[in-house]
Design an enzyme around this catalytic site. Structure first.
Site, short mmCIF file in Angstrom:
data_model
loop_
_atom_site.label_atom_id
_atom_site.label_comp_id
_atom_site.label_asym_id
_atom_site.label_seq_id
_atom_site.Cartn_x
_atom_site.Cartn_y
_atom_site.Cartn_z
N HIS A 263 0.83 -1.21 0.00
CA HIS A 263 0.00 0.00 0.00
C HIS A 263 0.87 1.27 0.00
O HIS A 263 0.72 2.14 -0.86
CB HIS A 263 -0.91 -0.02 1.24
CG HIS A 263 -1.79 1.19 1.37
ND1 HIS A 263 -3.11 1.18 1.02
CD2 HIS A 263 -1.53 2.45 1.79
CE1 HIS A 263 -3.65 2.38 1.23
NE2 HIS A 263 -2.70 3.18 1.70
N GLU A 264 1.79 1.34 0.94
CA GLU A 264 2.59 2.57 1.07
C GLU A 264 3.53 2.75 -0.13
O GLU A 264 3.78 3.88 -0.55
CB GLU A 264 3.36 2.57 2.40
CG GLU A 264 2.49 2.53 3.65
CD GLU A 264 1.43 3.63 3.74
OE1 GLU A 264 1.63 4.71 3.14
OE2 GLU A 264 0.39 3.39 4.39
N HIS A 267 1.74 4.67 -2.72
CA HIS A 267 1.79 6.13 -2.52
C HIS A 267 3.16 6.68 -2.98
O HIS A 267 3.24 7.69 -3.68
CB HIS A 267 1.64 6.48 -1.04
CG HIS A 267 0.23 6.41 -0.53
ND1 HIS A 267 -0.78 7.17 -1.06
CD2 HIS A 267 -0.32 5.71 0.50
CE1 HIS A 267 -1.91 6.92 -0.37
NE2 HIS A 267 -1.65 6.04 0.56
N GLU A 293 -4.99 7.75 -2.76
CA GLU A 293 -5.43 6.46 -2.21
C GLU A 293 -5.74 5.47 -3.33
O GLU A 293 -5.59 4.27 -3.16
CB GLU A 293 -6.66 6.64 -1.31
CG GLU A 293 -6.33 7.16 0.07
CD GLU A 293 -5.28 6.34 0.80
OE1 GLU A 293 -5.30 5.10 0.74
OE2 GLU A 293 -4.40 6.95 1.43
ZN ZN Z 1 -2.95 5.26 2.02
#
Ligand code: ZN
Length: 502
Positions: A263-264, A267, A293
């Site tokens: 997830h990170e 980003h 997101e």
């Molecule tokens: Zn996030």
């Protein structure tokens, strides 16, 4: 002043803003990762002072006038004009606030974060409630200075996702409720999937070894990226070649570190891939929280939870944890990590129940800002909402109202962007799959092909266009929530062997 002179002044100003922003960003990262809590009060005071200095730079009357002229100047290059528009919008939202109040709010945000952290560790909402109350009151006052026609919560929603408001989110969440609530109920009645393989003992040292491999698979390069550890994983950056992420290791939960890492990195990759000429200016950021997101959740859910992703990575995972996973096949492993079960903690939720966690926060925020709800007893209201929407009730405040950091610093209006981002991601993936063979890329250790598609169609634009324009540029059509709902329906019908009942 000639246009050339204005641009020179503007560029010098952009550089100064970026220098202060970099310092504040590093101080923020430090606070959330390694800084000892004992020094918090000393640091918070000085951080607030530096934020005040940046406030003065950003609201300099001469620069606001120059931005006001550049933003409408058809003779300058489009990127500078667009940047001037965005800087001007931000400056107008800030300049109306008295500086002392702005600095005092920064201090309050820091103190409130510290209070939340301590309340969470003691499982005691009453230690945080007074800060939450003050943060809400102060936010109402600060937004009131803008003299906008929009109501305060709508302004907050618009800050995180330009163009969004309660009316649009209400419609969005209504669409989600209509199709997801029955689906969640069907899944609850189906034979549960066995998740036990994921909750054995997994030595942290070995998890770290595997994470190293995972970062390499994701093309997260040490030349521009760095991963640390925190209780609440996050990503922050100073420029395209300095992106910091964090992750979290849990001994009896194998997928916590895997999913938070993926997830990170989503980003971080977004930030890294913005066109280099935008570096150091406002255009280098993702256009909205929902768009950001969408990229992290695309990595996490649409790629990181897929079978082809694990066909490439599971052999090493199985080898790393050979006693625990010896008898677990890759398909069984992937089914386990996608299993849906209503739970208490948002960050550990599966894809299907996740939007319900967001819906609860959205409804609470709306009520808090319309004056229909106060912070007193909010913990009980929270628990009642969980019972209503997910059929679960927490026993500890750390697993209910104190679980998220967002309210501590006053980031109201942020949560809905998580659900919106998940829905954006479905539409990007659908288009990406038309253009490239995503499954083959994942299986063949070519994650970079997916990244390249996203860079070309989404990332490189940074803030050059609004989110709805990026959606159109990337997918050829406006955002359509049904693509997301179709995806969830297809995925969970297949996973649980549900019969089509239409
Ligand atoms: Zn996030």
């Amino acid at each position: 002043m000639t246009t050339a002179e204005k641009i020179k002044k503007y560029e010098d100003w952009v550089f100064r803003v970026s220098a202060y922003s970099m310092a504040l960003s590093i101080i923020g990262i430090d606070k959330m990762t390694v800084a000892p809590p004992g020094g918090a009060a000393y640091r918070d005071e000085r951080e607030a002072f530096l934020s005040g200095e940046l406030f003065s730079i950003e609201t300099d009357p001469e620069i606001i006038e120059i931005l006001g002229e550049l933003k409408d100047d058809e003779t300058i290059d489009p990127a500078t004009r667009r940047a001037a528009q965005l800087y001007h919008r931000n400056a107008m939202n800030t300049v109306c606030i008295p500086k002392e109040e702005y600095v005092a709010f920064r201090r309050l945000q820091n103190e409130s974060y510290d209070a939340w952290l301590s309340a969470k560790s003691k499982d005691d909402y009453s230690l945080f409630a007074p800060y939450l109350q003050k943060v809400i009151e102060t936010q109402k006052k600060m937004y009131g200075y803008r003299k906008s026609d929009m109501d305060i919560y709508d302004q907050m929603l618009d800050d995180f996702e330009p163009g969004m408001n309660r009316e649009k989110y209400d419609a969005f969440f209504a669409a989600l409720k209509e199709r997801l609530v029955p689906l969640i109920q069907c899944v609850a009645k189906a034979t549960p999937l066995n998740k036990s393989c994921l909750s054995q003992h997994f030595a942290i040292e070995k998890q770290k070894q595997f994470t190293k491999h995972l970062l390499a698979y994701l093309h997260f390069d040490k030349e521009w990226g760095y991963q640390n550890e925190t209780e609440h994983p996050f990503t922050s950056w100073t420029c395209e070649n300095d992106c910091r992420t964090t992750t979290k290791y849990v001994e009896d939960n194998l997928i916590s570190v895997i999913l938070s890492t993926v997830h990170e990195v989503g980003h971080a990759t977004y930030e890294h891939d913005v066109a280099p000429e935008f570096d150091g200016m406002i255009l280098s950021e993702g256009i909205s929280s929902g768009m950001h997101e969408s990229q992290s959740r695309l990595f996490e859910n649409y790629l990181g939870r897929s079978l082809p992703f694990w066909q490439a990575n599971y052999p090493l995972l199985q080898e790393t944890f050979s006693p625990q996973l010896a008898n677990v096949g890759v398909e069984e492993f992937v089914a386990a990590m996608n299993a849906s079960r209503p739970g208490l903690v948002r960050t550990e939720a599966d894809e299907l129940t996740y939007p319900m966690h967001i819906l609860i926060r959205y409804e609470l925020e709306k009520a808090l800002f319309s004056g229909n709800l106060s912070t007193e007893g909010l913990d009980r209201v929270w628990d009642d909402m969980y019972e209503k929407y997910l059929g679960v009730r927490a026993e500890k405040a750390s697993e209910s109202i104190l679980q998220d950091v967002h309210w501590a610093d006053g980031s109201f209006g942020y949560f809905p962007t998580y659900a919106l981002g998940s829905a954006f991601a479905a539409q990007f993936v659908a288009k990406m799959k038309e253009d490239i063979d995503v499954d083959e890329a994942l299986r063949d250790n070519r994650f970079d092909l997916c990244v390249a598609w996203l860079k070309e169609h989404v990332h490189r634009h940074g803030c050059m266009y609004d989110a709805d324009e990026i959606m159109r540029i990337a997918t050829g059509k406006p955002f359509d929530v049904n693509i997301y709902l179709d995806y969830l329906e297809e995925k969970y019908t297949r996973l649980y062997g549900l019969k089509e009942e239409k």
